[in-house]
Design a protein around this motif. Structure first.
Motif, PDB file in Angstrom:
ATOM      1  N   LEU A  76       0.876  -1.163   0.000  1.00  0.00           N
ATOM      2  CA  LEU A  76       0.000   0.000   0.000  1.00  0.00           C
ATOM      3  C   LEU A  76       0.914   1.213   0.000  1.00  0.00           C
ATOM      4  O   LEU A  76       1.647   1.436   0.958  1.00  0.00           O
ATOM      5  CB  LEU A  76      -0.892   0.035   1.253  1.00  0.00           C
ATOM      6  N   LYS A  77       0.891   1.966  -1.069  1.00  0.00           N
ATOM      7  CA  LYS A  77       1.725   3.165  -1.167  1.00  0.00           C
ATOM      8  C   LYS A  77       0.798   4.369  -1.216  1.00  0.00           C
ATOM      9  O   LYS A  77       0.024   4.524  -2.167  1.00  0.00           O
ATOM     10  CB  LYS A  77       2.606   3.131  -2.411  1.00  0.00           C
ATOM     11  N   THR A  78       0.874   5.209  -0.187  1.00  0.00           N
ATOM     12  CA  THR A  78      -0.015   6.361  -0.086  1.00  0.00           C
ATOM     13  C   THR A  78       0.802   7.641  -0.054  1.00  0.00           C
ATOM     14  O   THR A  78       1.672   7.805   0.792  1.00  0.00           O
ATOM     15  CB  THR A  78      -0.876   6.273   1.194  1.00  0.00           C
ATOM     16  N   ASN A  93      -5.240  15.487   0.419  1.00  0.00           N
ATOM     17  CA  ASN A  93      -5.508  14.652  -0.750  1.00  0.00           C
ATOM     18  C   ASN A  93      -4.589  13.434  -0.724  1.00  0.00           C
ATOM     19  O   ASN A  93      -3.374  13.568  -0.862  1.00  0.00           O
ATOM     20  CB  ASN A  93      -5.303  15.449  -2.038  1.00  0.00           C
ATOM     21  N   LEU A  94      -5.188  12.270  -0.555  1.00  0.00           N
ATOM     22  CA  LEU A  94      -4.440  11.018  -0.510  1.00  0.00           C
ATOM     23  C   LEU A  94      -4.496  10.345  -1.875  1.00  0.00           C
ATOM     24  O   LEU A  94      -5.560  10.299  -2.507  1.00  0.00           O
ATOM     25  CB  LEU A  94      -5.039  10.086   0.540  1.00  0.00           C
ATOM     26  N   ASP A 106     -14.876  -3.606  -6.074  1.00  0.00           N
ATOM     27  CA  ASP A 106     -15.932  -3.091  -5.206  1.00  0.00           C
ATOM     28  C   ASP A 106     -15.582  -3.248  -3.729  1.00  0.00           C
ATOM     29  O   ASP A 106     -15.777  -2.326  -2.930  1.00  0.00           O
ATOM     30  CB  ASP A 106     -17.271  -3.786  -5.499  1.00  0.00           C
ATOM     31  N   LYS A 107     -15.074  -4.417  -3.348  1.00  0.00           N
ATOM     32  CA  LYS A 107     -14.706  -4.653  -1.950  1.00  0.00           C
ATOM     33  C   LYS A 107     -13.537  -3.742  -1.559  1.00  0.00           C
ATOM     34  O   LYS A 107     -13.535  -3.162  -0.471  1.00  0.00           O
ATOM     35  CB  LYS A 107     -14.333  -6.128  -1.733  1.00  0.00           C
ATOM     36  N   PHE A 108     -12.576  -3.609  -2.441  1.00  0.00           N
ATOM     37  CA  PHE A 108     -11.431  -2.737  -2.198  1.00  0.00           C
ATOM     38  C   PHE A 108     -11.900  -1.304  -1.973  1.00  0.00           C
ATOM     39  O   PHE A 108     -11.508  -0.659  -0.996  1.00  0.00           O
ATOM     40  CB  PHE A 108     -10.457  -2.819  -3.383  1.00  0.00           C
ATOM     41  N   ASP A 109     -12.768  -0.810  -2.846  1.00  0.00           N
ATOM     42  CA  ASP A 109     -13.278   0.561  -2.723  1.00  0.00           C
ATOM     43  C   ASP A 109     -14.018   0.765  -1.405  1.00  0.00           C
ATOM     44  O   ASP A 109     -13.892   1.822  -0.771  1.00  0.00           O
ATOM     45  CB  ASP A 109     -14.184   0.916  -3.900  1.00  0.00           C
ATOM     46  N   GLU A 110     -14.769  -0.223  -0.981  1.00  0.00           N
ATOM     47  CA  GLU A 110     -15.497  -0.159   0.292  1.00  0.00           C
ATOM     48  C   GLU A 110     -14.519  -0.024   1.470  1.00  0.00           C
ATOM     49  O   GLU A 110     -14.717   0.804   2.370  1.00  0.00           O
ATOM     50  CB  GLU A 110     -16.333  -1.425   0.457  1.00  0.00           C
ATOM     51  N   LEU A 111     -13.446  -0.816   1.444  1.00  0.00           N
ATOM     52  CA  LEU A 111     -12.470  -0.788   2.528  1.00  0.00           C
ATOM     53  C   LEU A 111     -11.649   0.506   2.518  1.00  0.00           C
ATOM     54  O   LEU A 111     -11.296   1.029   3.577  1.00  0.00           O
ATOM     55  CB  LEU A 111     -11.569  -2.017   2.451  1.00  0.00           C
ATOM     56  N   SER A 133      -7.583   6.178  -5.683  1.00  0.00           N
ATOM     57  CA  SER A 133      -6.905   4.891  -5.507  1.00  0.00           C
ATOM     58  C   SER A 133      -6.790   4.127  -6.808  1.00  0.00           C
ATOM     59  O   SER A 133      -7.640   4.236  -7.692  1.00  0.00           O
ATOM     60  CB  SER A 133      -7.639   4.042  -4.471  1.00  0.00           C
ATOM     61  N   THR A 134      -5.711   3.353  -6.880  1.00  0.00           N
ATOM     62  CA  THR A 134      -5.457   2.454  -7.981  1.00  0.00           C
ATOM     63  C   THR A 134      -5.173   1.093  -7.395  1.00  0.00           C
ATOM     64  O   THR A 134      -4.315   0.958  -6.514  1.00  0.00           O
ATOM     65  CB  THR A 134      -4.240   2.916  -8.806  1.00  0.00           C
ATOM     66  N   LEU A 135      -5.887   0.083  -7.873  1.00  0.00           N
ATOM     67  CA  LEU A 135      -5.664  -1.298  -7.434  1.00  0.00           C
ATOM     68  C   LEU A 135      -4.945  -2.034  -8.544  1.00  0.00           C
ATOM     69  O   LEU A 135      -5.435  -2.141  -9.665  1.00  0.00           O
ATOM     70  CB  LEU A 135      -6.995  -1.969  -7.114  1.00  0.00           C
TER      71      LEU A 135
END
Length: 136
Positions: A76-78, A93-94, A106-111, A133-135
């Protein structure tokens, strides 16, 4: 749990200088000044430190969310951009790039949304917070 830090400042706002020390001594008399805050001087500044705190807190909260959902992130790079205007922090802004095997978008976006709202630094900041975010 309590954490401590100390700021020491000498002189006027523009011509003075200071240093910051944290309980862990990761920052140990680390220089800050008008130049490091409002120009490109040597040292750190409060906004940079808030950005690091927010990026770190968000990433850790997201890691816990993923773990609870049965996923382990590879990375996870933020990045955090703190926007300081007219004497106030007006936005944090993250930008997240994540590698998490086996998770749906969808699950990733929820978390991610939960981490954005519920990490302790997000709760502390009284400002607009955004996450892009980018997965992978």
């Amino acid at each position: 749990m309590k954490r401590k830090a100390t700021a020491v400042w000498s002189g006027s706002g523009k011509d003075g200088k200071g240093h910051l020390t944290t309980q862990s001594t990761v920052l140990n008399q680390t220089q800050y000044s008008f130049g490091s805050r409002f120009e490109e001087g040597i040292g750190t500044n409060p906004e940079e430190l808030v950005g690091a705190a927010h990026a770190g807190c968000f990433s850790m909260k997201l890691a816990f969310n993923l773990q609870e959902a049965g996923f382990t992130p590879t990375e996870l790079k933020t990045n955090c951009e703190i926007v300081f205007e007219d004497g106030a922090i007006v936005a944090s802004n993250l930008t997240l790039t994540a590698t998490v095997d086996g998770i749906s978008k969808d699950k990733f976006d929820e978390l991610v949304k939960d981490a954005e709202t519920n990490c302790p630094i997000s709760k502390l900041l009284n400002t607009k917070i955004s996450v892009t975010s980018t997965l992978n």
